[in-house]
Design a protein around this motif. Sequence first.
Motif, PDB file in Angstrom:
ATOM      1  N   GLY A  35       0.792  -1.210   0.000  1.00 27.87           N
ATOM      2  CA  GLY A  35       0.000   0.000   0.000  1.00 27.87           C
ATOM      3  C   GLY A  35       0.828   1.264   0.000  1.00 27.87           C
ATOM      4  O   GLY A  35       2.041   1.235   0.215  1.00 27.87           O
ATOM      5  N   TRP A  36       0.142   2.353  -0.247  1.00 26.65           N
ATOM      6  CA  TRP A  36       0.714   3.697  -0.161  1.00 26.65           C
ATOM      7  C   TRP A  36      -0.117   4.517   0.820  1.00 26.65           C
ATOM      8  O   TRP A  36      -1.349   4.477   0.770  1.00 26.65           O
ATOM      9  N   PHE A  37       0.578   5.244   1.661  1.00 28.37           N
ATOM     10  CA  PHE A  37      -0.030   6.151   2.623  1.00 28.37           C
ATOM     11  C   PHE A  37       0.660   7.498   2.491  1.00 28.37           C
ATOM     12  O   PHE A  37       1.726   7.604   1.877  1.00 28.37           O
ATOM     13  N   ARG A  38       0.066   8.533   3.060  1.00 31.04           N
ATOM     14  CA  ARG A  38       0.701   9.850   3.026  1.00 31.04           C
ATOM     15  C   ARG A  38       0.424  10.585   4.327  1.00 31.04           C
ATOM     16  O   ARG A  38      -0.546  10.293   5.040  1.00 31.04           O
ATOM     17  N   GLN A  39       1.294  11.558   4.594  1.00 31.59           N
ATOM     18  CA  GLN A  39       1.200  12.291   5.851  1.00 31.59           C
ATOM     19  C   GLN A  39       1.646  13.720   5.642  1.00 31.59           C
ATOM     20  O   GLN A  39       2.690  13.982   5.032  1.00 31.59           O
ATOM     21  N   THR A  40       0.854  14.655   6.150  1.00 35.77           N
ATOM     22  CA  THR A  40       1.220  16.062   6.139  1.00 35.77           C
ATOM     23  C   THR A  40       1.710  16.460   7.521  1.00 35.77           C
ATOM     24  O   THR A  40       1.405  15.785   8.515  1.00 35.77           O
ATOM     25  N   PRO A  41       2.459  17.567   7.638  1.00 40.41           N
ATOM     26  CA  PRO A  41       2.936  18.006   8.954  1.00 40.41           C
ATOM     27  C   PRO A  41       1.781  18.208   9.926  1.00 40.41           C
ATOM     28  O   PRO A  41       0.807  18.900   9.606  1.00 40.41           O
ATOM     29  N   GLY A  42       1.857  17.584  11.048  1.00 43.04           N
ATOM     30  CA  GLY A  42       0.813  17.710  12.048  1.00 43.04           C
ATOM     31  C   GLY A  42      -0.392  16.832  11.803  1.00 43.04           C
ATOM     32  O   GLY A  42      -1.320  16.811  12.627  1.00 43.04           O
ATOM     33  N   GLU A  44      -2.277  12.987  10.555  1.00 41.55           N
ATOM     34  CA  GLU A  44      -2.105  11.554  10.701  1.00 41.55           C
ATOM     35  C   GLU A  44      -1.725  10.942   9.350  1.00 41.55           C
ATOM     36  O   GLU A  44      -2.012  11.490   8.292  1.00 41.55           O
ATOM     37  N   ARG A  45      -1.091   9.785   9.414  1.00 44.83           N
ATOM     38  CA  ARG A  45      -0.757   9.071   8.190  1.00 44.83           C
ATOM     39  C   ARG A  45      -2.047   8.468   7.639  1.00 44.83           C
ATOM     40  O   ARG A  45      -2.719   7.694   8.314  1.00 44.83           O
ATOM     41  N   GLU A  46      -2.391   8.838   6.422  1.00 46.71           N
ATOM     42  CA  GLU A  46      -3.657   8.413   5.855  1.00 46.71           C
ATOM     43  C   GLU A  46      -3.475   7.496   4.651  1.00 46.71           C
ATOM     44  O   GLU A  46      -2.495   7.605   3.920  1.00 46.71           O
ATOM     45  N   PHE A  47      -4.458   6.642   4.472  1.00 47.35           N
ATOM     46  CA  PHE A  47      -4.457   5.696   3.379  1.00 47.35           C
ATOM     47  C   PHE A  47      -4.613   6.419   2.049  1.00 47.35           C
ATOM     48  O   PHE A  47      -5.365   7.387   1.934  1.00 47.35           O
ATOM     49  N   VAL A  48      -3.890   5.914   1.025  1.00 44.84           N
ATOM     50  CA  VAL A  48      -4.011   6.452  -0.330  1.00 44.84           C
ATOM     51  C   VAL A  48      -4.467   5.357  -1.298  1.00 44.84           C
ATOM     52  O   VAL A  48      -5.449   5.513  -2.007  1.00 44.84           O
ATOM     53  N   ALA A  49      -3.728   4.242  -1.322  1.00 40.84           N
ATOM     54  CA  ALA A  49      -4.050   3.156  -2.255  1.00 40.84           C
ATOM     55  C   ALA A  49      -3.414   1.874  -1.752  1.00 40.84           C
ATOM     56  O   ALA A  49      -2.383   1.905  -1.071  1.00 40.84           O
ATOM     57  N   VAL A  93       4.203  13.755   2.521  1.00 39.35           N
ATOM     58  CA  VAL A  93       5.221  12.708   2.445  1.00 39.35           C
ATOM     59  C   VAL A  93       4.490  11.393   2.193  1.00 39.35           C
ATOM     60  O   VAL A  93       3.557  11.056   2.913  1.00 39.35           O
ATOM     61  N   TYR A  94       4.926  10.690   1.172  1.00 41.03           N
ATOM     62  CA  TYR A  94       4.281   9.441   0.777  1.00 41.03           C
ATOM     63  C   TYR A  94       5.132   8.259   1.233  1.00 41.03           C
ATOM     64  O   TYR A  94       6.354   8.244   1.034  1.00 41.03           O
ATOM     65  N   TYR A  95       4.462   7.267   1.811  1.00 44.39           N
ATOM     66  CA  TYR A  95       5.119   6.076   2.342  1.00 44.39           C
ATOM     67  C   TYR A  95       4.559   4.830   1.680  1.00 44.39           C
ATOM     68  O   TYR A  95       3.344   4.711   1.518  1.00 44.39           O
ATOM     69  N   GLY A 118       9.793   7.220   3.319  1.00 43.15           N
ATOM     70  CA  GLY A 118       8.980   8.318   2.826  1.00 43.15           C
ATOM     71  C   GLY A 118       9.656   9.131   1.747  1.00 43.15           C
ATOM     72  O   GLY A 118      10.883   9.260   1.713  1.00 43.15           O
ATOM     73  N   THR A 119       8.854   9.685   0.852  1.00 45.64           N
ATOM     74  CA  THR A 119       9.346  10.578  -0.187  1.00 45.64           C
ATOM     75  C   THR A 119       8.386  11.760  -0.289  1.00 45.64           C
ATOM     76  O   THR A 119       7.164  11.593  -0.274  1.00 45.64           O
ATOM     77  N   GLN A 120       8.962  12.963  -0.378  1.00 40.99           N
ATOM     78  CA  GLN A 120       8.152  14.185  -0.365  1.00 40.99           C
ATOM     79  C   GLN A 120       7.563  14.453  -1.745  1.00 40.99           C
ATOM     80  O   GLN A 120       8.278  14.429  -2.752  1.00 40.99           O
TER      81      GLN A 120
END
Length: 125
Positions: A35-42, A44-49, A93-95, A118-120
Amino acid sequence: QVQLVESGGGLVQAGGSLRLSCGDSGRTFSSYAMGWFRQTPGGEREFVAAMRSSGTTKTYKDSVKGRFTISTDNTKNTLYLQMNNLKPEDTAVYYCAVSLGGAGSLQDRILYDSWGQGTQVTVSS
């Protein structure tokens, strides 16, 4: 031990495209799901795909449906996230993550055992 490494992030204008890649030190993914998740400053890490390793099931966050595509290459050495028509709200940031198995939704972080660093991705308006 799974060691995931992401690449492909960067700065792009709104409407542009990026393709993220995720590999496990050149080894074939031996996993139940990826899977891929993403997170912005402040935030939560959220689901993407996410997808099952068999390729039979793929699921996406509603806001990226029709724009993002998750896939693997034929040898299953690399996980991809093709991102088209990017929007400023996709900035994060994508994980990448892999699950070795377990019960639960593909969209649930708890399912996943290993994570990349992670990658920005930055989308300018």
